[in-house]
Motif scaffolding. Structure first.
Motif: not given
Length: 153
Positions: A11-12, A32-33, A56-58, A79-82
């Motif tokens: 959100g920033c 990601g995110d 993971n939050c998308d 990748t995001h990594g989660h």
């Protein structure tokens, strides 16, 4: 070629906008995110190429979990990594990089800047835009790569 790597925007929007505006890259890598903010950036900076993955939050994102692509003879894995357990260790991410033949892996999720080269694979986490961290990857004409962490307030 100048590449900006960002992750964990959360959100920033204004901070992300300032990073891209001030760095003026040819390419942005988003790991990601905060996909909504990145979607808006694609319109604001239509002259810049974006490579994106979901975090993971998308929840509603159509982005893929992994993107593999080449930039100037360098193979990137984004990748995001989660999904690879990066909060525990980087072993699974390293295995994926070797399987794909990637030279550079850009990931996020931990919110912590990280840079390591091991067995010809560079792992790079730019940190979280949420915390003011991002990364710059410069690929010079002689194909030499310089990767640095930066901060914006």
């Amino acid at each position: 070629m100048k590449i900006v790597a960002v992750s964990d925007v959360h959100g920033c929007f204004e901070r992300l906008y300032r990073i891209i505006k001030e760095e003026n890259p040819q390419v942005v890598l988003f790991s990601g995110d905060g996909y909504e903010d990145v979607e808006d950036m694609k319109y604001a900076f239509s002259n810049i190429e974006f490579f994106t993955v979901r975090g993971n939050c998308d929840y509603d994102s159509d982005f893929k979990d992994v993107e593999i692509f080449n930039i100037l003879d360098k193979k990137f894995l984004l990748t995001h990594g989660h999904l690879y357990g990066v909060k525990r260790n980087y072993h699974n991410l390293e295995i994926k990089a070797r399987e794909e033949g990637a030279n550079i892996v850009v990931f996020g999720h931990t919110h912590l800047p990280y840079l390591s080269e091991k067995e010809n694979i560079t792992l790079f986490n730019p940190g979280a835009v949420l915390s003011g961290s991002y990364g710059v990857i410069n690929i010079e004409e002689n194909k030499k790569i310089k990767i640095i962490h930066k901060e914006i307030k």
